[in-house]
Design an enzyme around this catalytic site. Structure first.
Site, PDB file in Angstrom:
ATOM      1  N   GLN A  86      -3.494 -19.335 -42.545  1.00 36.52           N
ATOM      2  CA  GLN A  86      -3.947 -19.219 -43.925  1.00 36.52           C
ATOM      3  C   GLN A  86      -4.777 -20.434 -44.361  1.00 36.52           C
ATOM      4  O   GLN A  86      -4.759 -20.827 -45.525  1.00 36.52           O
ATOM      5  CB  GLN A  86      -2.754 -19.007 -44.854  1.00 36.52           C
ATOM      6  CG  GLN A  86      -2.126 -17.630 -44.733  1.00 36.52           C
ATOM      7  CD  GLN A  86      -3.082 -16.521 -45.152  1.00 36.52           C
ATOM      8  OE1 GLN A  86      -3.956 -16.718 -45.991  1.00 36.52           O
ATOM      9  NE2 GLN A  86      -2.928 -15.349 -44.551  1.00 36.52           N
ATOM     10  N   SER A  87      -5.538 -20.994 -43.442  1.00 31.04           N
ATOM     11  CA  SER A  87      -6.348 -22.173 -43.737  1.00 31.04           C
ATOM     12  C   SER A  87      -7.449 -21.876 -44.742  1.00 31.04           C
ATOM     13  O   SER A  87      -8.320 -21.029 -44.500  1.00 31.04           O
ATOM     14  CB  SER A  87      -6.970 -22.706 -42.438  1.00 31.04           C
ATOM     15  OG  SER A  87      -7.959 -23.669 -42.713  1.00 31.04           O
TER      16      SER A  87
END
Length: 342
Positions: A86-87
């Site tokens: 989920q960068s």
């Protein structure tokens, strides 16, 4: 007396930079929250770095302005970076590459605390695909930096010119984006007739914190920076922030030495691990949403805002203190954490 920012502005102008923001992001007072008796008369403001437009917005765009400037100066045709599933940085790197006609390769590592369907397939991961990035999902145990270097070798062998973006965009060059933001905040404070007693930020890869600290130091501002660690332990975050702040300040003015006592990191809100939901984070996200209609993410901003709320409720700041919270974006992460809010 207005701040003299000429030295800082001139130092920043020495580095190639590509404009990715539409202009300064607004500073807004949290009027309803500031009126709550539990907040002891403190004035809470937010710097809306979630309103940066491109790719869903967020603080990483400020870092990418300088990193993309560096990449284009080297004639790169492919942007490569790595981060968690989920960068936010990976998502915005993909968006920037799409805007500028570059290829993009993202290396994503699994989370130690979440593996549900929303986390693995919604939020930033969904957007990475929409922006046209090639995603490499690493199995647990594979070192992303080692994989990145191998990928760079393969791309070069294919005749491509890859440029490796650092984790979180938080190299000293990337951190210049938040030295520039410090100048922007001080300009705005002067225009508003305000002196912010403290600027509060999430501290992950430490680039936002380090850039702001380097900027206010060069501007000789009395405003202090406080980072709430969400990634590393407090001790590790302190060491990383000190090193990156000094490196960033060196890029701006090699004659200035940063006093390590200016590094202010609080590790109380991290929880059991990076990305692990906490009760304080859930309460802070809901409070900000229900009182101000503003959304902050569960990994960075939610935990840092929880720290700010706890400090104000304890009476750590005297009444009438002006506190500025930097909203760093990451809104897509809310959709990846749906089950945590149920």
């Amino acid at each position: 007396m207005p701040h003299d920012l000429s030295h800082l502005d001139a130092a920043l102008a020495a580095y190639p930079r590509v404009a990715l923001l539409e202009g300064p992001t607004p500073i807004q007072k949290l009027s309803r929250l500031s009126q709550l008796p539990e907040l002891n008369g403190c004035n809470l403001y937010v710097k809306r770095d979630d309103l940066t437009g491109l790719g869903g917005g967020g603080n990483k765009l400020r870092k990418l302005e300088f990193l993309l400037g560096e990449a284009l100066a080297e004639n790169a045709d492919t942007l490569v970076t790595w981060g968690g599933f989920q960068s936010n940085h990976a998502r915005l790197t993909a968006a920037v590459a799409a805007r500028h006609g570059l290829a993009c390769e993202l290396i994503l590592t699994p989370s130690a605390v979440r593996s549900d369907n929303d986390f693995c397939h919604n939020g930033n991961v969904l957007l990475d695909d929409l922006f046209g990035a090639k995603v490499h999902r690493l199995p647990r145990g594979v070192a992303p930096d080692v994989y990145a270097n191998e990928l760079l070798g393969r791309l070069k062998a294919q005749g491509k010119k890859p440029f490796l973006m650092p984790l979180g965009g938080s190299s000293p060059r990337g951190s210049l984006g938040y030295a520039a933001c410090a100048a922007e905040i001080l300009h705005q404070a002067d225009a508003l007739g305000l002196q912010f007693d403290k600027i509060i930020v999430p501290n992950g890869s430490a680039g936002t914190h380090s850039g702001l600290l380097a900027g206010v130091t060069l501007a000789r501002s009395a405003t202090h920076i406080l980072g709430y660690s969400v990634l590393a332990s407090e001790e590790q975050a302190l060491a990383t922030t000190l090193e990156k702040s000094r490196q960033t300040l060196h890029l701006l003015d090699a004659s200035i030495t940063l006093d390590e006592h200016l590094i202010n990191v609080d590790g109380s809100q991290r929880g059991e691990a990076y990305g692990a939901p906490t009760a304080a984070m859930l309460e802070a996200v809901r409070l900000l949403a229900s009182h101000e209609g503003l959304l902050t993410d569960p990994v960075y901003g939610g935990k840092a805002f929880a720290g700010l709320l706890a400090a104000v409720r304890r009476g750590d700041y005297p009444p009438a203190s002006n506190l500025l919270f930097v909203m760093t974006g990451g809104l897509p992460g809310l959709f990846a954490y749906r089950s945590a809010f149920e």
